[in-house]
Design an enzyme around this catalytic site. Structure first.
Site, PDB file in Angstrom:
ATOM      1  N   TYR A 282      -1.951   0.361  10.125  1.00 23.15           N
ATOM      2  CA  TYR A 282      -2.050  -0.524   8.798  1.00 23.15           C
ATOM      3  C   TYR A 282      -0.835  -0.401   7.678  1.00 23.15           C
ATOM      4  CZ  TYR A 282      -3.701  -1.201   4.002  1.00 23.15           C
ATOM      5  OH  TYR A 282      -3.965  -1.519   2.752  1.00 23.15           O
TER       6      TYR A 282
ATOM      7  N   THR B 169       0.805  -1.021   0.134  1.00 27.60           N
ATOM      8  CA  THR B 169       0.021  -0.059   0.035  1.00 27.60           C
ATOM      9  C   THR B 169       0.895   1.410  -0.213  1.00 27.60           C
ATOM     10  OG1 THR B 169      -1.429   1.408   1.368  1.00 27.60           O
ATOM     11  CG2 THR B 169       0.022  -0.223   2.689  1.00 27.60           C
TER      12      THR B 169
END
Ligand code: UDP
Length: 330
Positions: free
Chosen positions: A142, A118
């Site tokens: 995250y 990501t």
């Protein structure tokens, strides 16, 4: 090629599109999904679905039975604010579970691994567009949970006969242009999903999180990539891993251009020919002003070229899927 591609999280949003892209390209697919956030109906009937956690030791049996020759690993938790409130869930589902999966892969001799990483690994980028070699300083659990997995893959690939591609996704949106899958996640938080929900009357308005960013209109700018282009990048990356067994790759997946929140909502208004109500709200914690991919590396490494990089098209596909979902629930 002999054997199947295992797609973890193949019942989820991006994974289900990767399954379609693999099947359409002639690969055989086994999906592993625990169906906590995914849906069995999202898995194309040509694929085999195994309901299992990726950390389950029985993954070894699945790898053997299906003669898995590559793993595409999408399964994981993906909500940034939730990762701030429940970091151990993210280190558990993303980092620890992936460690177990990689261990199973190495033990079974699976030679190729493709990982959903990501742009959140960059945190607040030092410069925009951001390139793969730029500093990775995540600003939420995250992003850290994914960066830790990238580190594991790097070290494992140096020690064992396995190569990998870590694909750093920017803002994924849209749906299969043929209408076979889309984003079905309950309680989605992503802008284009929320905007099309508002457009079909599931919500009464869209909140705009911050209008005082140093951008052209004060709202956040993001690099929105069509989910089918992203899925195609995975298939191309797999081909590269097969052709060059000694090499691994970390690649941004984006188009190298950004749209503001206002521009996205303008596109939704244009496509629907109506006006969604916009509510100006304060900034959301941890949102960078601008996130755009430097995509020169992926364009150089892969024959992949964007096919769906038109914002109105992305919105149109997302909207069509939202209508399909609404009919399904009616
Ligand atoms: N955003 C917004 N309203 C929403 C959802 C998102 O204004 O209801 C903004 C958000 O602040 C960011 C951009 O839209 O600037 C994209 O956010 P999203 O949650 O889709 O993805 P992120 O970039 O956070 O991964």
């Amino acid at each position: 090629m002999d054997g199947k591609v295992m797609v973890t999280g193949g019942a989820g949003y991006i994974g289900s599109h990767a399954v379609l892209a693999l099947l359409d390209a002639g690969h055989e697919v086994v999906v592993v999904d625990n169906l906590v956030t995914g849906f069995a109906w999202a898995v194309d009937a040509r694929a085999t679905l195994v309901e299992m956690n990726v950390a389950d030791p029985r993954i070894a049996d699945v790898l053997r039975e299906h003669r898995v020759r590559a793993i595409m690993h999408f399964a994981g938790s993906v909500v940034v604010p939730e990762s701030v409130n429940d970091p151990l869930k993210y280190y558990g589902n993303n980092t620890v579970a992936t460690r177990a999966l990689i261990e199973s892969a190495v033990a079974a001799g699976v030679p190729h691994f493709i990982f959903s990483s990501t742009a959140a690994t960059y945190g607040t980028p030092a410069r925009v567009p951001v390139a793969e070699g730029d500093p990775t300083v995540p600003i939420n659990p995250y992003g850290t949970s994914k960066l830790m997995t990238e580190a594991m893959l790097r070290d494992v690939a140096a020690a064992h006969p396995i190569n990998y591609a870590a694909l750093r996704y920017f803002n994924v949106a849209g749906a299969d242009p043929k209408g076979r899958s889309g984003q079905s996640t309950v309680g989605a938080t992503h802008l284009i999903k929320i905007a099309v929900e508002a457009a079909i009357g599931k919500r009464d308005a869209v909140g705009i999180y911050g209008t005082d960013f140093p951008t052209r209109d004060g709202t956040g700018v993001r690099d929105y990539i069509h989910v089918s282009d992203l899925a195609a990048a995975h298939v191309a990356a797999l081909q590269l891993l097969v052709e060059r067994p000694g090499e691994s790759h970390t690649l941004n997946c984006g188009y190298g251009r950004g749209f503001s929140v206002m521009e996205v909502l303008d596109a939704v208004d244009r496509v629907t020919n109506r006006t969604i109500e916009r509510r100006l709200e304060p900034r959301r914690a941890g949102d960078p002003a601008e996130l755009i991919a430097d995509n020169r590396a992926i364009l150089a490494a892969l024959p992949w070229r964007p096919q769906h990089d038109d914002l109105d098209g992305i919105v149109g596909d997302a909207l069509a899927w939202e209508r399909t979902l609404a009919e399904r629930q009616a």
